[in-house]
Motif scaffolding. Sequence first.
Motif, PDB file in Angstrom:
ATOM      1  N   UNK A 151      33.778  43.969  33.327  1.00 38.26           N
ATOM      2  CA  UNK A 151      34.814  44.771  33.972  1.00 38.26           C
ATOM      3  C   UNK A 151      34.390  45.247  35.352  1.00 38.26           C
ATOM      4  N   UNK A 152      33.261  45.942  35.382  1.00 32.57           N
ATOM      5  CA  UNK A 152      32.736  46.389  36.659  1.00 32.57           C
ATOM      6  C   UNK A 152      33.548  47.479  37.322  1.00 32.57           C
ATOM      7  N   UNK A 153      33.098  47.815  38.526  1.00 31.63           N
ATOM      8  CA  UNK A 153      33.706  48.893  39.294  1.00 31.63           C
ATOM      9  C   UNK A 153      35.109  48.543  39.762  1.00 31.63           C
ATOM     10  N   UNK A 154      35.375  47.264  40.023  1.00 33.78           N
ATOM     11  CA  UNK A 154      36.675  46.869  40.564  1.00 33.78           C
ATOM     12  C   UNK A 154      37.815  47.183  39.593  1.00 33.78           C
ATOM     13  N   UNK A 155      37.570  46.974  38.298  1.00 30.26           N
ATOM     14  CA  UNK A 155      38.601  47.287  37.308  1.00 30.26           C
ATOM     15  C   UNK A 155      38.874  48.788  37.262  1.00 30.26           C
ATOM     16  N   UNK A 156      37.804  49.574  37.412  1.00 30.16           N
ATOM     17  CA  UNK A 156      37.968  51.032  37.445  1.00 30.16           C
ATOM     18  C   UNK A 156      38.815  51.452  38.641  1.00 30.16           C
ATOM     19  N   UNK A 157      38.539  50.844  39.785  1.00 24.31           N
ATOM     20  CA  UNK A 157      39.303  51.156  40.996  1.00 24.31           C
ATOM     21  C   UNK A 157      40.773  50.801  40.801  1.00 24.31           C
ATOM     22  N   UNK A 158      41.019  49.639  40.194  1.00 27.50           N
ATOM     23  CA  UNK A 158      42.391  49.190  39.958  1.00 27.50           C
ATOM     24  C   UNK A 158      43.136  50.162  39.047  1.00 27.50           C
ATOM     25  N   UNK A 159      42.497  50.587  37.950  1.00 25.45           N
ATOM     26  CA  UNK A 159      43.133  51.524  37.025  1.00 25.45           C
ATOM     27  C   UNK A 159      43.382  52.874  37.687  1.00 25.45           C
ATOM     28  N   UNK A 160      42.407  53.331  38.487  1.00 23.17           N
ATOM     29  CA  UNK A 160      42.560  54.617  39.172  1.00 23.17           C
ATOM     30  C   UNK A 160      43.733  54.579  40.153  1.00 23.17           C
ATOM     31  N   UNK A 161      43.857  53.476  40.883  1.00 19.84           N
ATOM     32  CA  UNK A 161      44.974  53.338  41.822  1.00 19.84           C
ATOM     33  C   UNK A 161      46.307  53.315  41.082  1.00 19.84           C
TER      34      UNK A 161
END
Length: 390
Positions: free
Chosen positions: A297-307
């Motif tokens: 998943x990594x940080x990019x998935x977290x950024x996507x969910x946060x956005x």
Amino acid sequence: MLLSIALILLMGFSLGALLHRIGIPALLGMMAAGMILGPYGLDLFSPEILLISPELRKIALIVILLRGGLSLDLKDLKQVGRPAVLLCFLPALLEMITITLLAPKLFPISTLDAALMGAVVAAVSPAVVVPRMIEMIGNKIGTKKSIPQMILAGASVDDIFVIVVFTSLLTMSTGGETSIGTNVIHVPLAILSGSLIGLSIGWISTLVFRKISVRDTAKVLILLSISFLMVSFEDAFPFIPFSGLLAVMAMGVSMLQSNRNMASRIMGKFSKIWVAAEILLFVLVGGAIDFRYLSDAGLLSMILLAAGLLFRFIGVWLSTSGTILENKEKLFCAIAYMPKATVQAAIGAIPLAMGLEAGNLILTVAVLAIIITAPLGAVGIDRLQRRLLK
């Protein structure tokens, strides 16, 4: 299978009660029980349970929506007006658009796959939200401004809206013959037909129950059977614009308007059924979480969910703007629209099962959405309702 059911009920109840005692929502303990018992933990679920798990989760969802309908007074909803309608689609729509635009920039996927991911992630969890709103209505928290009624109705229709969009996008992704115009028309038609048919069946059922003496337990069984038929009709004829789940909730709403005493007695029966249905639902949801995909998943998935959540919050704020709600009450509405679990567990793996190239990524983001938002949303609703609402 009997051993699996026993383990699900005993461990789900025990862990749920344990966490509830220390002030943490019981559903987290139930989900943890599923993670431990499930195929990605100790693998103690029998193959038969895994085979019927989606159907069991759907039965629990039907119970939730029937309870929600039997608790939703249209008079209270009319007082809210425009915000209740906007909450049905605007927050989910903004979250879907955000993910559709941002995901191709973060991952090597097409815009259509990104839209499919947005549809999977955008649905709020009725299993988390609806029981809590029903409890708030019973405790008279926020009811003067019809806040729990508004959230209950909006969150339920939000799911229907997202599922219809997901089905249409999935058809396009797998090469089905459909057009954008057809998809745009399908969504409102499904909501309208589901509402009208559900309201009609609820009114007819009330008339029949008045004329024919039937025990409340039998009424519950009849209503469940009718609900199963409506949902099965939607599954059997997906090309017909009809929402079975929305029809289930509308049936409960109609019965409450037609005969409050009868609806109240039936509601009591469904509340008892929910004790077992809740454990089954959240343990099976926890069992569906596959940790193998989380390492990618990594940080990019977290950024996507946060956005996505940010724009979902903006959608809630826009929906409730220009109303008598105070800012802290709008904040509560935004928090109540955060949890994701049921729909993501039900449809998150479908793109992967159908062989879509982005299937693994979509499932990963869906799993992360469950793990992050279900606990935060549940804790937020439980802890902040008395602080933010009157």
